[in-house]
Design an enzyme around this catalytic site. Structure first.
Site, PDB file in Angstrom:
ATOM      1  N   GLU A  57     -21.546  20.483 -29.434  1.00  0.00           N
ATOM      2  CA  GLU A  57     -22.904  20.020 -29.736  1.00  0.00           C
ATOM      3  C   GLU A  57     -23.504  19.295 -28.541  1.00  0.00           C
ATOM      4  O   GLU A  57     -24.629  19.563 -28.118  1.00  0.00           O
ATOM      5  CB  GLU A  57     -22.873  19.096 -30.948  1.00  0.00           C
ATOM      6  CG  GLU A  57     -24.129  18.267 -31.169  1.00  0.00           C
ATOM      7  CD  GLU A  57     -23.828  16.900 -31.769  1.00  0.00           C
ATOM      8  OE1 GLU A  57     -23.777  15.907 -31.017  1.00  0.00           O
ATOM      9  OE2 GLU A  57     -23.628  16.836 -32.993  1.00  0.00           O
ATOM     10  N   ASP A 116     -23.199  24.370 -35.002  1.00  0.00           N
ATOM     11  CA  ASP A 116     -24.396  23.887 -34.302  1.00  0.00           C
ATOM     12  C   ASP A 116     -24.191  23.965 -32.799  1.00  0.00           C
ATOM     13  O   ASP A 116     -25.150  24.180 -32.046  1.00  0.00           O
ATOM     14  CB  ASP A 116     -24.784  22.483 -34.747  1.00  0.00           C
ATOM     15  CG  ASP A 116     -23.711  21.437 -34.499  1.00  0.00           C
ATOM     16  OD1 ASP A 116     -22.523  21.800 -34.375  1.00  0.00           O
ATOM     17  OD2 ASP A 116     -24.059  20.235 -34.456  1.00  0.00           O
TER      18      ASP A 116
END
Length: 365
Positions: A57, A116
């Site tokens: 991330e 993500d």
């Protein structure tokens, strides 16, 4: 000591730029210089709030910010480290690197991925291709998109959803199969952009629509807010019912509206496609406006018992509120007053601030 001196020098430069610049893209760049000094150590982004680990991330955030600041050298350093150290053979990324003596892939203490990270990294590579050209950025983005499609996009009867990671988020019980999802991993503007480089764009379009459908159901407690984590049981019948399934807070990792879910309103309003749907924006955004009207606004709330945190929103969370308010104004908004990224901010709060600034910049026209 050398890193401390370097950070102090770069921060001094950043503050000078802030004082001498107009509030446009140069404000983002000056904030980025401070972020780089505090949280980027050569080729990896440092999570100062979690034992100085790096994760997929954070690398994705750093790459996004570097493109927006037109800092190709830093972008390339971050990407090469990410590809060399975190990328798995299947095109996904191990999600966490904990510093160790080897300073190599052996420092990875959890090889599972976090989706993500894949979305952010692929999106950053696509934006780098659009900014600087070159086929390698685009081809690497396509490789990640294919890996996400193969391992992380789950197609049900009426939905396509994004697994938070390859392992550990499915539950099979008698008569039903459920998935634990994190809707803050749905980066809506990225989903729209990545669909354009996919060989299966309809799946990404369905993923976008499924995310909105899930959020319409995830209005928990009297606050009507979404949770960091949710349990989803999909509809897999042929009854003709178009409902995607049911959601609950049963045995989820966190039933809070907290440091994950705060990204949801930002990533919704970042998407022009979402902002154009007036009926949906009113339904989905009203709970956030009501929450932010509480003074001071607590950082988190447990959606099972409605217990709120004893401390207020971080500066990064406040940045999300500023961005959402700015993006949803129909008339020309005033220039947002952003919190200053400095030594008093941790990695995540600073990242939320730059993300919020980038969302507003992306939609400035």
């Amino acid at each position: 000591m050398h890193r401390v001196i370097k950070a102090a020098l770069l921060l001094s430069i950043a503050f000078f730029v802030v004082s001498c610049s107009t509030k446009d893209n140069s404000e983002f760049t000056s904030q980025y210089i401070a972020y780089k000094a505090l949280f980027i150590d050569g080729d990896r982004v440092i999570d100062t709030g979690n034992d100085n680990v790096s994760h997929s991330e954070g690398q994705g955030y750093g790459m996004l910010f570097a493109v927006a600041a037109d800092d190709k050298d830093t972008f390339d350093a971050l990407w090469h480290w990410t590809k060399r150290t975190l990328m798995r053979d299947d095109g996904l990324f191990s999600w966490r690197y904990r510093p160790c003596a080897d300073n190599s892939a052996s420092c990875i203490d959890d090889p599972n991925n976090a989706s993500d990270g894949e979305i952010l990294i692929a999106w950053a590579l696509l934006r780098a291709h659009e900014q600087w050209g070159g086929s390698s950025y685009l081809e690497n983005a396509k490789t990640i998109v294919r890996a996400v499609e193969q391992k992380l996009l789950i197609t049900n009867k009426n939905s396509v959803v994004l697994l938070p990671g390859e392992y550990g988020f499915t539950s099979k019980q008698v008569g039903k199969n459920s998935l634990q999802l994190n809707l803050s991993y749905w980066v809506f503007p990225a989903i729209t952009d990545l669909a354009k480089i996919s060989s299966a764009p309809a799946r990404w379009d369905k993923l976008y629509k499924s995310g909105l459908a899930l959020l319409s159901k995830m209005q928990f407690s009297s606050y009507q807010l979404p949770s960091d984590w949710v349990r989803f049981t999909p509809t897999n019948t042929d009854s003709g019912n178009k409902d995607i399934g049911t959601v609950s807070l049963d045995e989820v990792i966190s039933p809070e509206f907290g440091f994950n879910a705060i990204r949801i309103p930002l990533q919704l309003t970042w998407s022009p496609q979402f902002r154009e749907n007036t009926q949906l924006t009113e339904k989905l955004l009203a709970p956030y406006y009501a929450w932010w009207a509480i003074t001071p606004t607590p950082a988190t709330v447990n959606l099972l018992n409605e217990e709120t945190a004893e401390y207020e929103m971080s500066e990064g969370m406040k940045s999300v509120q500023i961005a959402v308010t700015s993006l949803m104004k129909t008339e020309a908004p005033e220039k947002p007053e952003w919190p200053l990224i400095d030594r008093n901010m941790d990695y995540y709060s600073a990242s939320l601030t730059l993300l919020s600034m980038l969302a507003v910049l992306d939609n400035a026209s």
